[in-house]
Design an enzyme around this catalytic site. Structure first.
Site, PDB file in Angstrom:
ATOM      1  N   HIS A  44      25.642  43.487  51.682  1.00  0.00           N
ATOM      2  CA  HIS A  44      24.998  42.393  51.511  1.00  0.00           C
ATOM      3  C   HIS A  44      23.674  41.865  52.476  1.00  0.00           C
ATOM      4  O   HIS A  44      23.248  42.016  53.188  1.00  0.00           O
ATOM      5  CB  HIS A  44      25.828  40.774  51.331  1.00  0.00           C
ATOM      6  CG  HIS A  44      24.790  39.788  50.358  1.00  0.00           C
ATOM      7  ND1 HIS A  44      24.926  38.802  49.990  1.00  0.00           N
ATOM      8  CD2 HIS A  44      23.238  39.123  50.553  1.00  0.00           C
ATOM      9  CE1 HIS A  44      24.074  38.311  49.252  1.00  0.00           C
ATOM     10  NE2 HIS A  44      22.796  38.840  49.435  1.00  0.00           N
TER      11      HIS A  44
ATOM     12  N   HIS B 226      19.393  42.199  52.083  1.00  0.00           N
ATOM     13  CA  HIS B 226      17.692  42.597  51.369  1.00  0.00           C
ATOM     14  C   HIS B 226      16.842  43.375  51.963  1.00  0.00           C
ATOM     15  O   HIS B 226      15.878  43.284  52.824  1.00  0.00           O
ATOM     16  CB  HIS B 226      17.034  41.003  51.532  1.00  0.00           C
ATOM     17  CG  HIS B 226      18.111  40.711  50.278  1.00  0.00           C
ATOM     18  ND1 HIS B 226      18.360  39.729  49.226  1.00  0.00           N
ATOM     19  CD2 HIS B 226      18.785  39.298  50.745  1.00  0.00           C
ATOM     20  CE1 HIS B 226      18.771  39.503  48.503  1.00  0.00           C
ATOM     21  NE2 HIS B 226      19.618  38.936  49.889  1.00  0.00           N
ATOM     22  N   LEU B 227      16.548  44.722  51.346  1.00  0.00           N
ATOM     23  CA  LEU B 227      15.966  46.392  51.602  1.00  0.00           C
ATOM     24  C   LEU B 227      14.067  45.724  51.252  1.00  0.00           C
ATOM     25  O   LEU B 227      13.373  46.302  52.203  1.00  0.00           O
ATOM     26  CB  LEU B 227      15.967  46.916  51.431  1.00  0.00           C
ATOM     27  CG  LEU B 227      17.432  47.718  52.523  1.00  0.00           C
ATOM     28  CD1 LEU B 227      17.842  49.074  52.050  1.00  0.00           C
ATOM     29  CD2 LEU B 227      17.388  47.696  53.381  1.00  0.00           C
ATOM     30  N   ARG B 228      14.039  45.072  50.774  1.00  0.00           N
ATOM     31  CA  ARG B 228      12.638  44.311  50.149  1.00  0.00           C
ATOM     32  C   ARG B 228      11.766  44.706  49.191  1.00  0.00           C
ATOM     33  O   ARG B 228      11.008  45.042  48.969  1.00  0.00           O
ATOM     34  CB  ARG B 228      11.948  43.700  50.934  1.00  0.00           C
ATOM     35  CG  ARG B 228      12.694  42.123  51.947  1.00  0.00           C
ATOM     36  CD  ARG B 228      12.617  41.147  50.676  1.00  0.00           C
ATOM     37  NE  ARG B 228      13.254  40.422  51.657  1.00  0.00           N
ATOM     38  CZ  ARG B 228      13.706  38.696  51.636  1.00  0.00           C
ATOM     39  NH1 ARG B 228      14.726  38.948  50.191  1.00  0.00           N
ATOM     40  NH2 ARG B 228      14.485  37.900  51.984  1.00  0.00           N
TER      41      ARG B 228
ATOM     42  N   ASN C 102      16.916  41.608  44.246  1.00  0.00           N
ATOM     43  CA  ASN C 102      15.443  40.514  44.359  1.00  0.00           C
ATOM     44  C   ASN C 102      14.570  40.638  44.472  1.00  0.00           C
ATOM     45  O   ASN C 102      13.375  40.802  45.504  1.00  0.00           O
ATOM     46  CB  ASN C 102      16.265  39.100  44.340  1.00  0.00           C
ATOM     47  CG  ASN C 102      16.123  39.724  46.046  1.00  0.00           C
ATOM     48  OD1 ASN C 102      17.189  40.195  46.848  1.00  0.00           O
ATOM     49  ND2 ASN C 102      16.082  38.073  46.365  1.00  0.00           N
TER      50      ASN C 102
ATOM     51  N   ASP D 285      21.567  37.799  42.943  1.00  0.00           N
ATOM     52  CA  ASP D 285      21.076  37.383  44.227  1.00  0.00           C
ATOM     53  C   ASP D 285      20.519  36.865  44.514  1.00  0.00           C
ATOM     54  O   ASP D 285      19.071  37.209  44.083  1.00  0.00           O
ATOM     55  CB  ASP D 285      22.144  38.182  45.228  1.00  0.00           C
ATOM     56  CG  ASP D 285      21.738  37.554  46.525  1.00  0.00           C
ATOM     57  OD1 ASP D 285      22.756  36.271  47.064  1.00  0.00           O
ATOM     58  OD2 ASP D 285      21.449  37.811  47.299  1.00  0.00           O
TER      59      ASP D 285
ATOM     60  N   HIS E  79      26.705  34.927  43.651  1.00  0.00           N
ATOM     61  CA  HIS E  79      25.667  33.632  44.458  1.00  0.00           C
ATOM     62  C   HIS E  79      25.330  32.358  44.322  1.00  0.00           C
ATOM     63  O   HIS E  79      25.468  32.160  43.222  1.00  0.00           O
ATOM     64  CB  HIS E  79      23.799  34.224  44.964  1.00  0.00           C
ATOM     65  CG  HIS E  79      23.064  33.179  45.609  1.00  0.00           C
ATOM     66  ND1 HIS E  79      22.583  32.772  46.229  1.00  0.00           N
ATOM     67  CD2 HIS E  79      22.994  31.160  44.980  1.00  0.00           C
ATOM     68  CE1 HIS E  79      21.885  32.552  46.708  1.00  0.00           C
ATOM     69  NE2 HIS E  79      22.152  31.112  46.258  1.00  0.00           N
TER      70      HIS E  79
ATOM     71  N   HIS F 252      28.230  35.161  50.581  1.00  0.00           N
ATOM     72  CA  HIS F 252      28.010  34.401  51.622  1.00  0.00           C
ATOM     73  C   HIS F 252      29.050  32.630  51.448  1.00  0.00           C
ATOM     74  O   HIS F 252      27.661  31.218  51.055  1.00  0.00           O
ATOM     75  CB  HIS F 252      26.739  34.063  52.007  1.00  0.00           C
ATOM     76  CG  HIS F 252      25.662  33.967  50.272  1.00  0.00           C
ATOM     77  ND1 HIS F 252      26.101  33.373  49.240  1.00  0.00           N
ATOM     78  CD2 HIS F 252      24.897  34.710  50.700  1.00  0.00           C
ATOM     79  CE1 HIS F 252      24.748  32.948  48.892  1.00  0.00           C
ATOM     80  NE2 HIS F 252      24.264  33.731  48.921  1.00  0.00           N
TER      81      HIS F 252
ATOM     82  N   ASP G 134      23.155  39.082  55.166  1.00  0.00           N
ATOM     83  CA  ASP G 134      22.606  38.320  53.781  1.00  0.00           C
ATOM     84  C   ASP G 134      20.982  38.886  54.771  1.00  0.00           C
ATOM     85  O   ASP G 134      20.711  38.141  54.622  1.00  0.00           O
ATOM     86  CB  ASP G 134      23.221  37.145  53.580  1.00  0.00           C
ATOM     87  CG  ASP G 134      22.054  36.753  52.427  1.00  0.00           C
ATOM     88  OD1 ASP G 134      21.012  37.377  52.438  1.00  0.00           O
ATOM     89  OD2 ASP G 134      22.110  35.316  52.357  1.00  0.00           O
TER      90      ASP G 134
END
Ligand code: DOR
Ligand code: ZN
Length: 429
Positions: free
Chosen positions: A60, A62-64, A94, A152, A179, A232, A306
């Site tokens: 989990h 977030h590499l963006r 996302n 998510d 989520h 999470h 996360d």
């Protein structure tokens, strides 16, 4: 050249290994595991006093990239992962554009192959644009390598929509990761609803806003037969619901973050530290204790971060306007070692289950085992080294750690991905 890793304490419960042995790496695989190996011409690394385990996977993150490279990108995010001891991460969808079709999955994969410091397993959105209105291109994404589906950042608000996603998407055999957040009930909730939110005059994010969707999603998994993974998890009651779902035979697993185990709403005070603003929010002491117990007793299947990088200026805004999320890749292993393993509450073997074996199982990835023939994705850590979070900055582009200033004991020193070293003596290769 072959690489001989000598004298590490190797722990891999999947092959019942827990003792000092040598590991020989040849090419991208483990060539041999045994005592007192000596190989002519091999490069030798002495790992005395360190542990060697199957490579850790954070499912989990977030590499963006694409879209929010100002917060983090695939290069910096995977660098943070390597620094934290991970050999692979599952990237959340996302992004901008949202990862809801094969082209974006392909982009993430190709970028990771070009600049990544670890393996990147892309997840794909369940619904187009994360809007909860229409199904995403699930088959297309799987054909391009998506390992899981999730919206998510949000929950799928409509039960019917979730049911359709699961009914259709289950043919691909991938896990649906939820989520859990009922947006109508949570509204503009900022932190856990309770005494602390009242004292700090911040809108409350009630536990029920999460628990309702945990219960709902388990019912829909039962109805559809799809594989469900609760992301999470943050409340004691939410965990009870998952425990009951498992006991009833539903295919449900769940994950917990270090911040929901080792921080609580009581860490929030009049300084309004926005690094502690996360979604779901930090809960009560009792909740954190229940999550820690669940991790130890097996109710919680996986530890994830996360990892949610944001820019300093976004996090410098008023608490209500700052985005949710904290970074976690560089502190996760160290926190688990410090709080659970070094304190004797949990074995290194259990940690390997939570951070290496189960994430691969849930995502349907090939297992890595410390035995001849397995891919050489390996994590080495020193359980005794003491360091302070943030004192030397971060490999992540972001700095929004909720643990800044905390002194931890234990840290990754060396990481190998497919036999190639990505971290050597604590330095990115
Ligand atoms: O705190 C969070 N941040 N929780 C999420 O679910 C999303 C994440 C983000 O994308 O920043
Ligand atoms: Zn989330």
């Amino acid at each position: 050249m072959a690489l001989l890793l000598k004298n590490a304490h190797v722990v891999d419960p999947s092959v019942e290994l827990d003792g000092v042995v040598d590991v020989l790496i040849g090419g991208d695989k483990i060539a041999e595991v045994g005592e007192n190996l000596a190989v002519e011409g091999a490069e030798v690394r002495d790992l005395s006093g360190k542990y060697l385990v199957p490579g850790l996977v954070d499912m989990h993150v977030h590499l963006r990239e694409p879209g929010y490279e100002v917060k983090e990108d695939i290069e910096s995010g995977t660098r943070a992962a390597a620094k934290g001891g991970f050999t692979g991460v599952c990237a959340m969808p996302n992004t901008d554009p949202v990862t809801d079709n094969g082209t974006v999955v392909e982009f993430v994969k190709s970028r990771a192959a070009e600049v990544g410091h670890c393996r990147v397993y892309p997840s794909g959105a369940m619904t187009r644009g994360l809007k909860g209105e229409a199904m995403s291109e699930m088959g297309d994404m799987v054909a391009h390598g998506a390992v899981a589906f999730t919206d998510d950042g949000r929950g799928v608000q409509g039960a019917g929509m979730l049911r359709r996603c699961m009914d259709y998407g289950k043919m691909f055999g991938k896990v649906f990761m939820s989520h859990c957040q009922d947006e109508d009930l949570v509204g503009h909730g900022q932190i856990n609803e309770g005494k602390v939110s009242t004292r700090l005059a911040l809108e409350g994010w009630p536990a029920a806003g999460e628990e309702l969707q945990i219960a709902r999603d388990i019912e829909i998994a039962k109805l559809t037969g799809a594989k469900l993974h609760i992301q999470h998890i943050s409340t004691a009651h939410g965990l009870e619901i998952v425990r009951a779902g498992k006991a009833a035979g539903v295919r449900v697993t769940c994950e917990a973050t270090p911040h929901h185990m080792f921080l609580t709403e009581n860490d929030l005070d009049e300084t309004y530290n926005t690094s502690l603003k996360v979604n779901p929010p930090l809960r009560t002491d009792e909740d954190a204790e229940a999550i820690r117990q669940g991790v130890i007793d097996g109710t919680v299947d996986v530890i994830v971060t996360d990892h949610a990088p944001h820019t300093p200026w976004e996090k410098a805004r008023e608490f209500e306007l700052a985005p949710f999320g904290m970074i976690g890749l560089e502190t996760s292993l160290s926190l688990v070692l410090t709080e659970l393993v070094n304190t004797g509450k949990m074995s290194v073997g259990r940690m390997v289950e939570l951070m290496a074996i189960k994430p691969r199982e849930i995502l349907g990835l090939d297992q890595v085992q410390v035995k001849a023939g397995s891919v050489a994705d390996l994590t080495v850590f020193d359980p005794t080294v003491t360091w302070t979070v943030g004192e030397d900055g971060y490999e992540s582009r972001a700095e929004n750690s909720g643990f800044a200033g905390r002194t931890l004991t234990g840290r990754a020193t060396d990481v190998f991905v497919g036999g190639k070293q990505t971290l050597a003596d604590g330095c990115i290769c």
